[in-house]
Design an enzyme around this catalytic site. Structure first.
Site, PDB file in Angstrom:
ATOM      1  N   TRP A  72      -2.801  -0.356   7.739  1.00 45.32           N
ATOM      2  CA  TRP A  72      -1.993  -0.682   6.568  1.00 45.32           C
ATOM      3  C   TRP A  72      -2.159  -2.170   6.212  1.00 45.32           C
ATOM      4  CZ3 TRP A  72       2.229  -4.059   6.219  1.00 45.32           C
ATOM      5  CH2 TRP A  72       2.836  -4.073   4.958  1.00 45.32           C
ATOM      6  N   ASP A 241      10.177   1.437  -7.046  1.00 39.49           N
ATOM      7  CA  ASP A 241      11.188   2.039  -6.172  1.00 39.49           C
ATOM      8  C   ASP A 241      12.596   1.518  -6.502  1.00 39.49           C
ATOM      9  OD1 ASP A 241      12.321   3.325  -4.045  1.00 39.49           O
ATOM     10  OD2 ASP A 241      11.023   2.425  -2.523  1.00 39.49           O
ATOM     11  N   ARG A 317       9.532   4.296   8.411  1.00 40.14           N
ATOM     12  CA  ARG A 317      10.172   3.675   7.239  1.00 40.14           C
ATOM     13  C   ARG A 317      11.481   4.423   6.912  1.00 40.14           C
ATOM     14  NH1 ARG A 317       8.857   2.530   0.940  1.00 40.14           N
ATOM     15  NH2 ARG A 317       9.181   0.314   0.999  1.00 40.14           N
ATOM     16  N   TRP A 351       2.646   7.590  -7.654  1.00 41.73           N
ATOM     17  CA  TRP A 351       3.006   8.612  -6.659  1.00 41.73           C
ATOM     18  C   TRP A 351       2.775   8.027  -5.262  1.00 41.73           C
ATOM     19  CZ3 TRP A 351       3.234  14.264  -7.930  1.00 41.73           C
ATOM     20  CH2 TRP A 351       3.417  15.062  -6.802  1.00 41.73           C
ATOM     21  N   ASP A 352       3.872   7.663  -4.624  1.00 46.48           N
ATOM     22  CA  ASP A 352       3.768   6.995  -3.324  1.00 46.48           C
ATOM     23  C   ASP A 352       3.840   8.025  -2.187  1.00 46.48           C
ATOM     24  OD1 ASP A 352       3.522   4.802  -1.669  1.00 46.48           O
ATOM     25  OD2 ASP A 352       5.183   3.694  -2.569  1.00 46.48           O
ATOM     26  N   CYS A 400      -0.742   6.327  -4.730  1.00 44.56           N
ATOM     27  CA  CYS A 400      -0.415   5.008  -4.178  1.00 44.56           C
ATOM     28  C   CYS A 400      -0.501   5.021  -2.647  1.00 44.56           C
ATOM     29  CB  CYS A 400       0.976   4.589  -4.641  1.00 44.56           C
ATOM     30  SG  CYS A 400       1.591   3.140  -3.781  1.00 44.56           S
ATOM     31  N   ASP A 422      -1.511  -2.530  -0.019  1.00 52.22           N
ATOM     32  CA  ASP A 422      -0.295  -3.316  -0.265  1.00 52.22           C
ATOM     33  C   ASP A 422      -0.576  -4.806  -0.093  1.00 52.22           C
ATOM     34  OD1 ASP A 422       1.409  -1.357  -1.011  1.00 52.22           O
ATOM     35  OD2 ASP A 422       2.555  -1.280   0.849  1.00 52.22           O
TER      36      ASP A 422
HETATM   37  C1  DGJ Z   1       4.647   1.089  -1.062  1.00 50.70           C
HETATM   38  C2  DGJ Z   1       3.819   0.729  -2.265  1.00 50.70           C
HETATM   39  O1  DGJ Z   1       2.487   0.539  -1.920  1.00 50.70           O
HETATM   40  C3  DGJ Z   1       4.423  -0.491  -2.938  1.00 50.70           C
HETATM   41  O2  DGJ Z   1       3.627  -0.914  -4.014  1.00 50.70           O
HETATM   42  C4  DGJ Z   1       5.805  -0.136  -3.406  1.00 50.70           C
HETATM   43  O3  DGJ Z   1       5.733   0.866  -4.382  1.00 50.70           O
HETATM   44  C5  DGJ Z   1       6.647   0.338  -2.221  1.00 50.70           C
HETATM   45  N1  DGJ Z   1       5.980   1.375  -1.470  1.00 50.70           N
HETATM   46  C6  DGJ Z   1       7.992   0.835  -2.704  1.00 50.70           C
HETATM   47  O4  DGJ Z   1       8.752   1.399  -1.709  1.00 50.70           O
END
Ligand code: DGJ
Length: 610
Positions: A72, A241, A317, A351-352, A400, A422
Site C-alpha cells: 500500500w 468519503d 480499517r 469505487w473504493d 480506487c 494513495d
Molecule cells: C482510500 C482512497 O484511496 C482515498 O483516496 C480516499 O478515498 C479514502 N480511501 C477514503 O476513505
C-alpha cells in the site's frame, strides 16, 4: 473457428468432462486464451484448479522477468530478475487483485532487450479475484508462464450440466523493446477493454475533496472548494468519503448509504446544483462491498459479513467485507447504487475497496459450495457494475481500492479509470507512474496534485513540479484549495489550461518513456498523438548534483522529415530551442532543458507543421 476466434473442444478420456479452449486474436497484436470446463455427466465433479493459459517461450538461456510488486502506497515497483531452473510465483491470495503484485508480466532477453529494442513477451490477466502466475524454467531452458485464478483454498463443484469459465489471459510479443510492449497493451486496453471502447473520451480534470476535508464533508465546505476548483478550469467535482450514515471517521457508517442529514440537511441536490452551475459535473465516493460493525446494516444483517461462524472476524480499517457472493448482498449493493445515481445527477463514482479478505467463509450454503465464494464474489461484482452501467449509460466509474489494489483487465471492462496509489508525493509518483504505465494506459492513471505535506516524504516540492508530474496522466487536483495562495491559483490555472491542450495526446496518444526515474537524478516522458500531428514532452530534474546540466532529451516516434513547432509551457526552461525544428534533429540531438536545483520540471508541446 469463426473470424478471429478459435475454439478447441477436448474431452477427458474417461469422464464426460469437456474443456473448450478459446483463442482470440485482436488487431493490436494481442492474443487472449481462456477455457470453459463443462460437466456433461450426471455426477458432480469438483474443479480444484483451473488455469486460463500457458504461454510457452522458445528455448533461450538469457530470459529476464519483469513484474510489478509493492505494498500500500508503494505500488507499481518494477522488478527485473533473471530466470533460473525452477518456478517463480507471482500471485494474490487476498481475494482481489492486490497492491502486492499486479497480474502483468514481461519477459525480455538479458543484454538484448531495452526500452526501445529487443524481444519482449508479455501478458496480463483479466481477473479481479485471487490470481496466480507461475513462471517456470525447465531443465531444457524452456520457459512457460501459466496463469489464472489462484488454486489456493480453491474448489468449485460442477453439478451435471454445469460449467465454469476461466478468466481471460492476454498475451503478446514484440521485437521492439519494453516501450513498444507497453504501447501495444495501451492500444489494446483503449480499443478492446475499456467501457468506452473503441474510442474512449478524454478524462475530465477533477477536483477531489479527500485530502482537503477528509471525513468532514458538508455542503458548505464542498461548495467552497467547488467554487475555487471551477476557477482553475476543473471539470468534475468529486466529494469523497464521509457524506453518508454516521461516517465521521473510519470507525462507523460503511454500509449505511443514506445521506448524513447533519452534514447535508437538504440532501445532496443543492450541492450538486451548485457544482453544475459552476460548469462542472459531479462525482461521489462509495465503498460498496464493505461494512463497519458500527453500522445499521451490520446490526440488521451480521450474517452478510464474510465469516466462519463461531470464529473471530478480523477487522481491517475497522471494517468487514460483505459477502458479495450472496444474491441478497448483490441486490442490496445494486439497489443502493442505482437509487443513489437515479435520485441524484451523478456523473462519476469513485469505487473504493480498502481491505483484503481474511476469513472467507460462507456458511449460508452447503459446505461443498462454500469455496465458490472466490468466483461468485467477483462475478457478482462484475454483474453489479455491468447492470449499473447498462441502466445509467453516462455514468463513469473509477476503480480506487485504496490506490492500486484493484487494477486488472477484468475490472477495466467496467471502469473508466483507476487510482494508482494513495501515495501522492510527486517524487514517489514518478516511479509509481513509470511502473504503472508498463502495464496500463496513461488515460487510466488518475493523478492528483496535492499539498506538499501530504506525501510520505514530507518534502517541499514546488507546485509546478507537482503539476507537471500529475499532468503526465489524467490530471486531478486533491490539495486543500482554501490554503492555496493567489500565486498558486494563478499557476494552477495556467498549467490546467496547458494540460487541456495536450490532454488528448497524453491520454490517447503513444507513450515513450525517454528516461526512467528510478535511482536517477532525471527523468522524461513523451507522448505522440495517434495521427503523429502532436507530441508533448515532460522533463523532470529530481535533485541536481555538481551543477550537472540536464542531459539532452532525445525524442522518439516523430517523423524524421517533418517540421515541428515547439511550444514550451515556460520558455525560460528551454531557452535554446528553435521555434521550428525537424524530426530528425529532435530525435537525433534532442532538446536541452534548462533545469536546476531540486524538483525542477518543464513541458513542451510540439505541433507538426509540415
Ligand atoms: C482510500 C482512497 O484511496 C482515498 O483516496 C480516499 O478515498 C479514502 N480511501 C477514503 O476513505
Amino acid at each position: 473457428m469463426t473470424g478471429d476466434e478459435l475454439e478447441i473442444t477436448m474431452k477427458d478420456i474417461l469422464a464426460p468432462v469437456y474443456v473448450r479452449l478459446y483463442y482470440h486474436v485482436w488487431p493490436q497484436g494481442v492474443l487472449g486464451r481462456w477455457s470453459k470446463i463443462e460437466n456433461r455427466g450426471k455426477e458432480t465433479i469438483v474443479v480444484e484448479q483451473a488455469e486460463s493459459a500457458t504461454w510457452n517461450l522458445p528455448p533461450r538461456s538469457s530470459y529476464e522477468l519483469s513484474s510489478l510488486t509493492g505494498r500500500w502506497a508503494t505500488e507499481w515497483q518494477l522488478q527485473t530478475e533473471a530466470l533460473h531452473p525452477g518456478a517463480k510465483v507471482l500471485e494474490s491470495r487476498r481475494g482481489s487483485t492486490s497492491h502486492q503484485a499486479n497480474p502483468w508480466f514481461a519477459i525480455g532477453s538479458k543484454g538484448e532487450t531495452t526500452e526501445t529494442a529487443g524481444p519482449v513477451w508479455f501478458g496480463e490477466l483479466g481477473w479481479s479475484g485471487s490470481w496466480r502466475f507461475t513462471v517456470e524454467q525447465t531443465a531444457s531452458e524452456r520457459v512457460r508462464i501459466t496463469g489464472g485464478t489462484n488454486p489456493f483454498d480453491f474448489s468449485y463443484p460442477l453439478a451435471g450440466g454445469a460449467a465454469l469459465e476461466t478468466p481471460r489471459f492476454y498475451g503478446g510479443y514484440t521485437s521492439k523493446g519494453q516501450g513498444e510492449a507497453s504501447r501495444i497493451l495501451h492500444r489494446f486496453q483503449k480499443a478492446e477493454i475499456l467501457p468506452q471502447r473503441p474510442t474512449p473520451k478524454v478524462r475530465p480534470v477533477i477536483f477531489n475533496s479527500w485530502e482537503a476535508t477528509e471525513f468532514a464533508v458538508d455542503e458548505k465546505s464542498q461548495v467552497a472548494l467547488a467554487e475555487k476548483a471551477a476557477k482553475l478550469g476543473v471539470e468534475r467535482m468529486v466529494i469523497d468519503d464521509g457524506w453518508f450514515g454516521q461516517r465521521n471517521s473510519d470507525f462507523a457508517g460503511l454500509g449505511d448509504w443514506t445521506v448524513n442529514a447533519k452534514k447535508f440537511p437538504n440532501g445532496l441536490k443543492p450541492m450538486i446544483d451548485k457544482v453544475h452551475a459552476l460548469g462542472m459535473d459531479f462525482g461521489i465516493w462509495v465503498e460498496p462491498e464493505m461494512v463497519n460493525p458500527d453500522s445499521d446494516l451490520y446490526r440488521k444483517h451480521p450474517e452478510w459479513a464474510m465469516n466462519f461462524p463461531g470464529r473471530p472476524r478480523s477487522e481491517s480499517r475497522n471494517q468487514l467485507l460483505l459477502n458479495l457472493a450472496r444474491e441478497d448482498v448483490r441486490q442490496y449493493v445494486f439497489n443502493f447504487l442505482d437509487k443513489l445515481v437515479s435520485e441524484n445527477d451523478i456523473a462519476f463514482l469513485k469505487w473504493d475497496y480498502n481491505r483484503n479478505w481474511s476469513e472467507p467463509g460462507w456458511d449460508a450454503v452447503p459446505l461443498d459450495q462454500q469455496k465458490e465464494i472466490y468466483v461468485k464474489f467477483v462475478d457478482n461484482l462484475y454483474g453489479i457494475l455491468a447492470d449499473l452501467r447498462a441502466k445509467h449509460p453516462k455514468l463513469e466509474i473509477e476503480s480506487c481500492s485504496g490506490g492500486g489494489g484493484r487494477v486488472d483487465l477484468g475490472i477495466l471492462r467496467y471502469t473508466d479509470e483507476v487510482w494508482p496509489s494513495d501515495n501522492t508525493d510527486a517524487l514517489d509518483r514518478l516511479v509509481i507512474q513509470d511502473g504503472f504505465t508498463r502495464a496500463y494506459s496513461p488515460n487510466l492513471m488518475m493523478a492528483w496534485v496535492t499539498d506538499v505535506q501530504s506525501g510520505p516524504g514530507h518534502r517541499f516540492i514546488p507546485l509546478s513540479f507537482r503539476f507537471l508530474v500529475a499532468m503526465s496522466g489524467s490530471l486531478g487536483i486533491g490539495g486543500d484549495l482554501n490554503k492555496w495562495s493567489a500565486e498558486d491559483m494563478t499557476l494552477a490555472k495556467e498549467y490546467t489550461a496547458f494540460y487541456k491542450q495536450v490532454r488528448p495526446t497524453v491520454q490517447l496518444g503513444e507513450l515513450h518513456r525517454l528516461m526512467a526515474p528510478e535511482g536517477s537524478e532525471t527523468s522524461a516522458v513523451q507522448y505522440v498523438s495517434a495521427d503523429g500531428k502532436a507530441a508533448v514532452v515532460f522533463a523532470y530534474l529530481h535533485s541536481q548534483h555538481y551543477w550537472r546540466p540536464f542531459p539532452m532529451v532525445r525524442l522518439e516516434g516523430l517523423s524524421p522529415t517533418a517540421m515541428y513547432r515547439v511550444v514550451p509551457l515556460d520558455a525560460k526552461k528551454v531557452p535554446g530551442v528553435a521555434m521550428e525544428v525537424n524530426g530528425s534533429q529532435l530525435m537525433g540531438e534532442g532538446i536541452q532543458f534548462n533545469l536546476r536545483g531540486d524538483y525542477d520540471a518543464a513541458a513542451v508541446r510540439l505541433e507538426r507543421i509540415r
